[in-house]
Design a protein around this motif. Structure first.
Motif, PDB file in Angstrom:
ATOM      1  N   UNK A 232       0.821  -1.216   0.000  1.00  0.00           N
ATOM      2  CA  UNK A 232       0.000   0.000   0.000  1.00  0.00           C
ATOM      3  C   UNK A 232       0.852   1.262   0.000  1.00  0.00           C
ATOM      4  N   UNK A 233       1.949   1.263   0.756  1.00  0.00           N
ATOM      5  CA  UNK A 233       2.818   2.436   0.803  1.00  0.00           C
ATOM      6  C   UNK A 233       3.433   2.736  -0.559  1.00  0.00           C
ATOM      7  N   UNK A 234       3.693   1.688  -1.331  1.00  0.00           N
ATOM      8  CA  UNK A 234       4.340   1.864  -2.631  1.00  0.00           C
ATOM      9  C   UNK A 234       3.384   2.399  -3.680  1.00  0.00           C
ATOM     10  N   UNK A 235       2.094   2.159  -3.501  1.00  0.00           N
ATOM     11  CA  UNK A 235       1.118   2.471  -4.556  1.00  0.00           C
ATOM     12  C   UNK A 235       0.176   3.616  -4.176  1.00  0.00           C
ATOM     13  N   UNK A 236       0.424   4.257  -3.049  1.00  0.00           N
ATOM     14  CA  UNK A 236      -0.510   5.266  -2.534  1.00  0.00           C
ATOM     15  C   UNK A 236      -0.732   6.413  -3.524  1.00  0.00           C
ATOM     16  N   UNK A 237       0.278   6.790  -4.285  1.00  0.00           N
ATOM     17  CA  UNK A 237       0.158   7.936  -5.185  1.00  0.00           C
ATOM     18  C   UNK A 237      -0.411   7.618  -6.553  1.00  0.00           C
TER      19      UNK A 237
END
Length: 271
Positions: A232-237
């Motif tokens: 999730x942290x990698x794809x948040x943007x």
């Protein structure tokens, strides 16, 4: 700027174009990639780079940037070696806190890179194959912490060469943090069907499923961290459709572990 590359070297244009496209859309900021694509006289459409591939490569690049930044924040004044650097401007993005930064790639690639990003006292270019191990003698460490980065590289090496790289880095630099991406064994087998790779003729040779496989390469090699590109942290943007796609993929182990970023520690242990 005319660019003519051997088949396997054309793969370096895939992540460059992907980052440029994502930067233009405001998803990942990489103005250097945008400018490089403008300067290079090459028909990028022949690579058939799918949008989902551009997104994945941009996520990969951002996660490796984050891991490298974390290291440099903790160890300012380090020596950084970027293997198989391609035309990536990682030094220009991140290198401010490094004492010395080396970009390494085939002589033909470095010849192009010199025209895009000239060398300085702190930024040096090494024209060499990664597996011509003599390049290690050109790296000035002088007791500084060492960070080695490899993005989109190890999957093109044989398992024997990957193992040798780990052990030679450990022995040459004695204490190394190694940040790189790798395919799973299944992904490595399936990658030959990827349309962009078919166009370049490049061959995928290596994949890995468990960090323990790499730890078994030799003494002093230990796993620090694994980053899944579906996190999730990698794809948040990302736009909603891609966040949804990555979230669904994260629910399946084979998809979650298909392509990951690893952080390994290589140290010559005192006898």
């Amino acid at each position: 700027m005319k660019v003519r590359l051997k088949e396997e070297m054309e793969t370096l244009l895939i992540p460059l174009y992907g980052r440029a496209q994502m930067s233009r859309r405001g998803l990942f900021c990489d103005k250097q990639a945008e400018e490089a694509v403008r300067q290079i006289d090459y028909d990028f459409s022949r690579l058939h780079i799918q949008e989902k591939t551009q997104v994945m490569l941009s996520v990969r690049s951002a996660e490796i940037d984050a891991a490298a930044t974390g290291f440099l924040d903790e160890h300012p004044g380090s020596t950084v070696v970027y293997l198989g650097c391609g035309l990536d401007a990682r030094f220009q993005r991140l290198g401010g806190r490094a004492e010395l930064w080396y970009d390494l790639d085939f002589p033909q690639v470095i010849g192009i890179k010199r025209r895009l990003y000239p060398e300085t006292e702190r930024y040096r270019l090494i024209p060499s194959s990664v597996t011509d191990w003599n390049w290690m003698e050109r790296v000035d460490v002088r007791g500084r912490p060492v960070l080695v980065i490899a993005e989109g590289l190890l999957m093109y090496l044989s398992e024997a060469d990957v193992k040798s790289l780990f052990c030679r880095l450990r022995d040459a630099f004695q204490d190394v943090t190694f940040v790189f991406d790798a395919y799973s064994c299944l992904t490595a087998k399936q990658a030959k069907n990827h349309p962009s790779l078919k166009k370049t003729g490049a061959k995928i040779q290596w994949g890995v499923d468990r960090p323990e496989t790499m730890e078994a390469f030799g003494e002093g090699i230990s796993h620090v961290k694994t980053i899944c590109l579906t996190d999730e942290d990698a794809t948040r943007g990302l736009p909603k459709k891609y966040r949804t796609m990555f979230r669904l993929a994260d629910g399946f182990r084979a998809a979650r572990e298909a392509h990951r970023v690893f952080v390994m520690h290589l140290i010559t242990e005192a006898k």
